[in-house]
Write an enzyme that holds these catalytic residues in place. Sequence first.
Site, short mmCIF file in Angstrom:
data_model
loop_
_atom_site.label_atom_id
_atom_site.label_comp_id
_atom_site.label_asym_id
_atom_site.label_seq_id
_atom_site.Cartn_x
_atom_site.Cartn_y
_atom_site.Cartn_z
N ARG A 1 0.86 -1.20 0.00
CA ARG A 1 0.00 0.00 0.00
C ARG A 1 0.88 1.24 0.00
O ARG A 1 0.61 2.21 -0.70
CB ARG A 1 -0.96 0.02 1.20
CG ARG A 1 -1.66 1.36 1.36
CD ARG A 1 -2.91 1.37 2.23
NE ARG A 1 -2.83 0.54 3.39
CZ ARG A 1 -2.07 0.79 4.49
NH1 ARG A 1 -1.32 1.87 4.54
NH2 ARG A 1 -2.06 -0.05 5.49
N TYR B 1 -17.17 16.94 -15.39
CA TYR B 1 -17.42 15.51 -15.57
C TYR B 1 -18.43 15.06 -14.51
O TYR B 1 -18.31 15.42 -13.33
CB TYR B 1 -16.10 14.75 -15.44
CG TYR B 1 -16.27 13.25 -15.38
CD1 TYR B 1 -16.63 12.53 -16.51
CD2 TYR B 1 -16.11 12.56 -14.19
CE1 TYR B 1 -16.80 11.16 -16.45
CE2 TYR B 1 -16.28 11.18 -14.13
CZ TYR B 1 -16.63 10.49 -15.26
OH TYR B 1 -16.81 9.15 -15.19
N ASP C 1 -7.90 18.73 -14.38
CA ASP C 1 -8.19 17.38 -14.84
C ASP C 1 -7.78 17.31 -16.32
O ASP C 1 -8.44 17.90 -17.18
CB ASP C 1 -9.69 17.09 -14.66
CG ASP C 1 -10.06 15.67 -15.07
OD1 ASP C 1 -9.35 15.07 -15.90
OD2 ASP C 1 -11.10 15.16 -14.58
N LYS D 1 -8.66 6.41 -19.38
CA LYS D 1 -8.97 6.95 -20.70
C LYS D 1 -7.71 6.94 -21.58
O LYS D 1 -7.16 5.89 -21.82
CB LYS D 1 -9.59 8.33 -20.56
CG LYS D 1 -10.66 8.43 -19.43
CD LYS D 1 -11.90 7.61 -19.71
CE LYS D 1 -12.84 7.50 -18.52
NZ LYS D 1 -13.15 8.75 -17.82
C1 LIG Z 1 -13.65 9.16 -16.51
C2 LIG Z 1 -13.29 10.50 -15.99
C3 LIG Z 1 -13.05 10.71 -14.62
C4 LIG Z 1 -13.22 9.61 -13.59
O1 LIG Z 1 -12.27 8.61 -13.72
P1 LIG Z 1 -12.53 7.06 -13.34
O2 LIG Z 1 -11.25 6.42 -13.74
O3 LIG Z 1 -13.73 6.61 -14.11
O4 LIG Z 1 -12.77 7.04 -11.86
C5 LIG Z 1 -12.68 11.98 -14.22
N1 LIG Z 1 -12.57 13.00 -15.10
C6 LIG Z 1 -12.80 12.83 -16.40
C7 LIG Z 1 -12.65 14.00 -17.32
C8 LIG Z 1 -13.17 11.59 -16.91
O5 LIG Z 1 -13.41 11.44 -18.21
#
Ligand SMILES: *Cc1c(COP(=O)(O)O)cnc(C)c1O
Length: 382
Positions: free
Chosen positions: A52, A105, A177, A202
Site C-alpha cells: 500500500r 465531468y 483534470d 482513458k
Molecule cells: C472518466 C473520468 C473521470 C473519472 O475517472 P474514473 O477512472 O472513471 O474514476 C474523471 N474525469 C474525467 C474528465 C473523466 O473522463
Amino acid sequence: MTESAHGFETLAIHAGQEPDPSTGAVVPPIYQVSTYKQDGVGGLRGGYEYSRSANPTRTALEECLAALEGGVRGLAFASGLAAEDTLLRTVCRPGSHIVIPDDAYGGTYRLFAKVLAGWGVDFTPAPLGDLDAVRAALRPETRVLWCETPTNPLLGIADIAGLAALAHENGALLAVDNTFASPYLQQPLALGADVVIHSTTKYVGGHSDVIGGALVARHSGLADELAFHQNAMGSVAGPFDSWLTLRGIRTLGIRMDRHSDNAERIVAALTSHPKVTEVLYPGLPEHPGHEIAAKQMRRFGGMVSFRVAGGEQAAVDVCNRAKLFILGESLGGVESLIEHPGRMTHASAAGSPLEVPADLVRLSVGIETADDLLADLLHALG
Ligand SMILES: *Cc1c(COP(=O)(O)O)cnc(C)c1O
C-alpha cells in the site's frame, strides 16, 4: 537518465523504466506482492516494506507520470475518482470552498455534490471560459479552483494560465483534470497549475482494459502531503493495473497523434454534412476557445461532438446505426466509441444546469483506418 533533456516519447518509454536490476528484464515486472523481507529489523532492501505504501511496479508508473507531466512526483490510484477524493481531502477541510466547472465531468460533480458537500465543503459551479465569472465565484475560503479543458461533452476550453493567476491571487490551488488532452497534448503544470489529475482509464491507459487514476504535483510540499494521504487513505493502483497502464503509456504520443489525425478527418466530413447542424471541436477556427486551445495544446485530440438535424430521435438513430463506432460510454481507447450524452453519460444531468442538448452525439475517435470510420459515420447519418 537526466529526464528533462529527453523528448516526450523517450520519457514515455524510459522514465521510471530502467531494465530490472536483478534480471535485466527490459519491462518493469509485475511485482504481485504485498510485503517485503527486511534485512534485520527496519533494514529495508529496496525501500519497500508494504505494497500500500509503495510497490515497484506502481513506482515505475508514478515516476513515468511525473516525467510526462513535468511534475516533482506522480501518484497512481485505483481510479480517477479515487485520485480526486484523495486530492480534495488532502487540501480541503470542513468550511473550505471549491470552484468547479459548470460542465464538470458527471462523476466529479457527484463527488462534490453528494460526498464532499456532506463533509462540509461548499462549491460553486462557474463557466471557466469566462475569467470574470470565475473571479466572482472565488471566496476567501476557496481552496481549489478545479478546471477541465477540453470539457465533456461540449468541448469547452478554459485558459489554464489565466486561471492559475486568478487562483494564486486568491490563495487557492489550481487543479487541472487533464484526462481529455493527456500530457502529450497539454501540460498544465508548465502553465501554472499546481496539480494535474488523470483518469488513466482513458487516453493514458488507452486500451479500455483498466481503471486507474493519477495525481501529479508541481511542488514538493503538496506532493509530500498527497503521498501521505495516498498511503493513509489507501486507494492505490494495484501492480497489474499499474503494469497495464504503463504498457499503454509507451505508445501515448503516437496514439494521440493518430486520434487527432482521425478526428480532423471526421470533423471535416461532419462540417459539410447536411444533417449536421453544429460540430464542436476546439480545432475549428470558429470554436470560441480555438485561440486559447491553439496556444496551450499541441493538437486538439480525439473527442468530437456534433448536433444532428431532427432533434433527439435523429441523434439517437445515428448512435444506433453506427457499427464500427461502438455504442458505449467511456473514451480514450484505441477503438472508436459513439454515444448519446443526453440519455447515456449525462442522463443524470437532466433538469440541472449541466443538462446537455438532446440532439448531441459524442464521438471518441479511435485509431482505426480513417476511411473505415468515415464510411461508418456517413452510413449512420443516413
Ligand atoms: C472518466 C473520468 C473521470 C473519472 O475517472 P474514473 O477512472 O472513471 O474514476 C474523471 N474525469 C474525467 C474528465 C473523466 O473522463
